[in-house]
Scaffold this motif. Structure first.
Motif, mmCIF file in Angstrom:
data_model
loop_
_atom_site.group_PDB
_atom_site.id
_atom_site.type_symbol
_atom_site.label_atom_id
_atom_site.label_comp_id
_atom_site.label_asym_id
_atom_site.label_seq_id
_atom_site.Cartn_x
_atom_site.Cartn_y
_atom_site.Cartn_z
ATOM 1 N N ALA A 123 4.240 75.449 16.889
ATOM 2 C CA ALA A 123 5.645 75.428 17.314
ATOM 3 C C ALA A 123 6.301 76.736 16.878
ATOM 4 C CB ALA A 123 6.347 74.242 16.671
ATOM 5 N N PRO A 124 7.273 77.238 17.649
ATOM 6 C CA PRO A 124 7.922 78.509 17.308
ATOM 7 C C PRO A 124 8.487 78.562 15.894
ATOM 8 C CG PRO A 124 8.571 77.820 19.493
ATOM 9 C CD PRO A 124 7.771 76.694 18.901
ATOM 10 N N GLU A 125 9.062 77.456 15.401
ATOM 11 C CA GLU A 125 9.620 77.464 14.046
ATOM 12 C C GLU A 125 8.524 77.582 12.982
ATOM 13 O OE1 GLU A 125 9.293 73.282 15.596
ATOM 14 O OE2 GLU A 125 10.299 75.082 16.302
ATOM 15 N N THR A 126 7.341 77.099 13.276
ATOM 16 C CA THR A 126 6.219 77.239 12.353
ATOM 17 C C THR A 126 5.757 78.681 12.318
ATOM 18 O OG1 THR A 126 5.515 74.980 12.817
ATOM 19 C CG2 THR A 126 3.896 76.431 11.807
ATOM 20 N N VAL A 127 5.649 79.308 13.469
ATOM 21 C CA VAL A 127 5.184 80.692 13.560
ATOM 22 C C VAL A 127 6.137 81.615 12.817
ATOM 23 C CG1 VAL A 127 4.713 82.615 15.122
ATOM 24 C CG2 VAL A 127 3.955 80.313 15.711
ATOM 25 N N ARG A 128 7.445 81.415 12.967
ATOM 26 C CA ARG A 128 8.436 82.271 12.318
ATOM 27 C C ARG A 128 8.250 82.308 10.812
ATOM 28 N NH1 ARG A 128 12.692 79.551 14.402
ATOM 29 N NH2 ARG A 128 12.207 79.681 16.590
ATOM 30 N N GLY A 129 7.899 81.202 10.197
ATOM 31 C CA GLY A 129 7.763 81.145 8.747
ATOM 32 C C GLY A 129 6.364 81.404 8.234
ATOM 33 N N LEU A 130 5.429 81.705 9.111
ATOM 34 C CA LEU A 130 4.038 81.821 8.698
ATOM 35 C C LEU A 130 3.635 83.278 8.482
ATOM 36 C CD1 LEU A 130 1.609 80.123 8.019
ATOM 37 C CD2 LEU A 130 0.933 80.193 10.390
ATOM 38 N N LEU A 131 3.904 83.775 7.293
ATOM 39 C CA LEU A 131 3.534 85.143 6.947
ATOM 40 C C LEU A 131 2.272 85.177 6.116
ATOM 41 C CD1 LEU A 131 7.080 86.500 6.021
ATOM 42 C CD2 LEU A 131 5.918 86.549 8.232
ATOM 43 N N GLY A 132 1.936 84.053 5.508
ATOM 44 C CA GLY A 132 0.736 83.968 4.691
ATOM 45 C C GLY A 132 0.435 82.521 4.356
ATOM 46 N N THR A 133 -0.781 82.272 3.919
ATOM 47 C CA THR A 133 -1.202 80.936 3.508
ATOM 48 C C THR A 133 -2.068 81.060 2.264
ATOM 49 O OG1 THR A 133 -3.174 81.005 4.912
ATOM 50 C CG2 THR A 133 -1.209 79.984 5.868
ATOM 51 N N GLY A 192 -5.049 79.697 15.678
ATOM 52 C CA GLY A 192 -4.369 78.622 16.395
ATOM 53 C C GLY A 192 -2.914 78.911 16.692
ATOM 54 N N LEU A 193 -2.546 80.160 16.698
ATOM 55 C CA LEU A 193 -1.154 80.566 16.917
ATOM 56 C C LEU A 193 -0.587 79.987 18.214
ATOM 57 C CD1 LEU A 193 1.140 82.429 15.823
ATOM 58 C CD2 LEU A 193 0.220 84.194 17.330
ATOM 59 N N GLU A 194 -1.406 79.922 19.240
ATOM 60 C CA GLU A 194 -0.938 79.461 20.548
ATOM 61 C C GLU A 194 -0.463 78.006 20.507
ATOM 62 O OE1 GLU A 194 -4.249 80.490 20.087
ATOM 63 O OE2 GLU A 194 -3.740 82.572 20.466
ATOM 64 N N GLN A 195 -1.028 77.194 19.631
ATOM 65 C CA GLN A 195 -0.682 75.775 19.565
ATOM 66 C C GLN A 195 0.475 75.487 18.607
ATOM 67 O OE1 GLN A 195 -4.075 76.711 19.082
ATOM 68 N NE2 GLN A 195 -4.521 76.401 21.242
#
Length: 104
Positions: free
Chosen positions: A33-43, A28-31
């Motif tokens: 927000a840019p600030e979420t993507v920047r911090g998303l290295l793992g879950t 779901g990367l396309e949906q």
């Protein structure tokens, strides 16, 4: 693999059933927000029923974040420690005293 082995030496049976997987990018990367993507290295996902706890590391965001500033394997270790800490309800430094040294 190195991170999993290090944490297994530190925590033994308590984390033995945690699965660590690598994906290219978050679903779901396309949906996002840019600030979420920047911090998303793992879950991390806690165990549920017969499903074991899972840590997912995102290869492409880690490579983009590392970009010569930090060795990728050290960043991967920090991400795994952060996610393991979340699963255990602890601070990352309590999970592995070496946490964050690469960014000091």
């Amino acid at each position: 693999m190195e991170s999993a082995q290090r944490l297994e030496r530190l925590w033994g049976d308590r984390i033995q059933d945690v699965q660590i997987i690598v994906q290219e990018i978050p679903a779901g990367l396309e949906q996002m927000a840019p600030e979420t993507v920047r911090g998303l290295l793992g879950t991390s996902t806690p165990a549920a029923g017969k499903q074991p706890a899972t840590i997912t590391v995102y290869r492409h965001p880690i490579e983009m974040t590392a970009r010569g500033y930090i060795p990728a394997n050290e960043l991967v270790h920090d991400v795994i420690v952060e996610q393991m800490a979340e699963l255990l309800g602890m601070a990352p430094e309590a999970v592995d005293p070496a946490y964050g040294r690469s960014r000091a």
